[in-house]
Design an enzyme around this catalytic site. Structure first.
Site: not given
Ligand SMILES: *Cc1c(COP(=O)(O)O)cnc(C)c1O
Length: 381
Positions: A49, A103, A175, A200
């Site tokens: 952690r 998102y 992001d 992703k």
């Molecule tokens: C999927 C996604 C997130 C969140 O991520 P998780 O792994 O599902 O918690 C944040 N930003 C973007 C652009 C995403 O596609």
């Protein structure tokens, strides 16, 4: 743990981070599942952690090297990364400006929870620098952008936002999930904090949930301290799987981006398609900005079917594209944003965001693009 920041990105994918077991000199990092480590005579007190176990650190090093950042932290989801970064970099009473159309999970965190934590925020009305500037207040701490954005791939001018933020003494956070560092290295442009949903493209095989944050040492220390208390670190097995996946990140993303470009070109001249959104197409509103700030245009694209085409029937008729949520995996996916990410909005709100019921979003995989195009072509009728 090797330090390879001057290498090119494909080499970084394979070689940065990595941990050599001196006893065996094996080619890959061993998995250290231990949650208990010796503390006497040790430099650091290791605990999962605390984000400091071997598998966490080698993966963080690889991600930091790829983004041209100093340090990184790896989380158990993209949202764990986002929550930890927001709460660490925004104190009670502080304010931040967020790009419109983020998102859905990020929007949900802000609208449902952030005020309860005593943090203030404003969404911009557009994505131009003036739209951000208008919302800056005396207690604003950072500007937050997402480019390309979901689902119509709007492109925010990173350099212009960074210049605005710097002139006001603010941080810029991006992001970078859609672009990945293979297509967009925003720290070279001056962005301070890069966030990823590693679920992703980093994972890339639709079987890991993880997240990451990259920043300089001081910012990472703030986030680490908050995240240590919040929890949300990643376990050793998934760290290992993600490290393994990232070795092929560049190969996958380049193939996926090339496939997306060809699919976008095919769809843009098809008589059953109303409109295509892909930053690689010359008529996309963000094309010129994308050319400036992206190495490739990414593997996500959206398109509107012509009236008379049923989006559900169309998705069901496809044989290769999976009608499926999420994105970034090796398999090509298709989904209707109006039925998934934007289903909680009213039709009027969706219209304002440019999300029509006939809009479909594609996540291009690594298959042969001829097969993907044939699958679409056969069913666009
Ligand atoms: C999927 C996604 C997130 C969140 O991520 P998780 O792994 O599902 O918690 C944040 N930003 C973007 C652009 C995403 O596609």
């Amino acid at each position: 743990m090797k330090e390879n920041k001057k290498l090119q990105y494909k080499t970084i994918c394979v070689h940065s981070g990595g941990y050599v077991d001196e006893k065996t000199l094996g080619a890959v990092t061993p998995v250290y599942p231990s949650t208990s480590y010796a503390y006497l005579d040790m430099d650091i007190q290791q605990y999962p952690r605390a984000f400091n176990t071997p598998n966490q650190r080698v993966l963080a090093d690889k991600i930091a090297a790829l983004e041209h950042g100093e340090q990184a932290l790896v989380f158990s989801s993209g949202m764990a990364a986002i929550t930890s970064a927001f709460l660490a970099l925004l104190g009670p009473g502080d304010h931040a400006v967020f790009q419109k159309g983020l998102y859905g999970g990020t929007t949900g965190l802000l609208t449902e929870d952030m005020n309860n934590f005593g943090r203030e925020f404003t969404f911009t009305k557009g994505i131009q620098p003036e739209d951000f500037e208008k919302e800056i207040k005396p207690n604003t701490k950072f500007l937050y952008i997402e480019t390309p954005s979901n689902p119509i791939l709007n492109i925010t001018d990173i350099k212009a936002i960074v210049e605005l933020a710097k002139s006001r003494g603010l941080l810029t956070i991006i992001d970078n999930t859609f672009a990945t560092p293979i297509n967009q290295q925003s720290m070279d442009i001056g962005v301070d904090v890069v966030i990823h949903s590693a679920t992703k493209y980093f994972g890339g095989h639709s079987d890991i949930i993880a997240g990451a944050v990259v920043a300089d040492k001081n910012i990472i220390e703030k986030i680490r301290s908050m995240a240590h208390n919040l929890g949300g670190s990643l376990n050793a097995m998934d760290c290992y799987l993600l490290e393994r996946s990232m070795k092929t990140l560049a190969l996958r993303v380049e193939q996926q981006s090339a496939n997306a470009m060809k699919i976008a070109e095919f769809l843009s001249v098809h008589n059953k398609v109303q409109r295509v959104y892909y930053p690689g197409l010359k008529d996309h509103t963000g094309h010129n900005t994308a050319r400036k700030q992206m190495r490739g245009f990414g593997a996500m694209l959206s398109f509107e079917l012509k009236d008379g085409m049923d989006p559900i029937k169309f998705q069901k008729s496809l044989e290769i594209f999976l009608p499926s949520m999420s994105l970034g995996g090796v398999e090509s996916l298709i989904c209707s944003p109006a039925m998934t990410s934007h289903s909680s909005l009213t039709p009027e709100q969706r219209e304002k965001e440019g999300v029509k019921d006939t809009l479909l979003r594609l996540s291009a995989g690594i298959e042969d693009v001829e097969d993907l195009i044939a699958d679409l072509n056969k069913n666009l009728k």
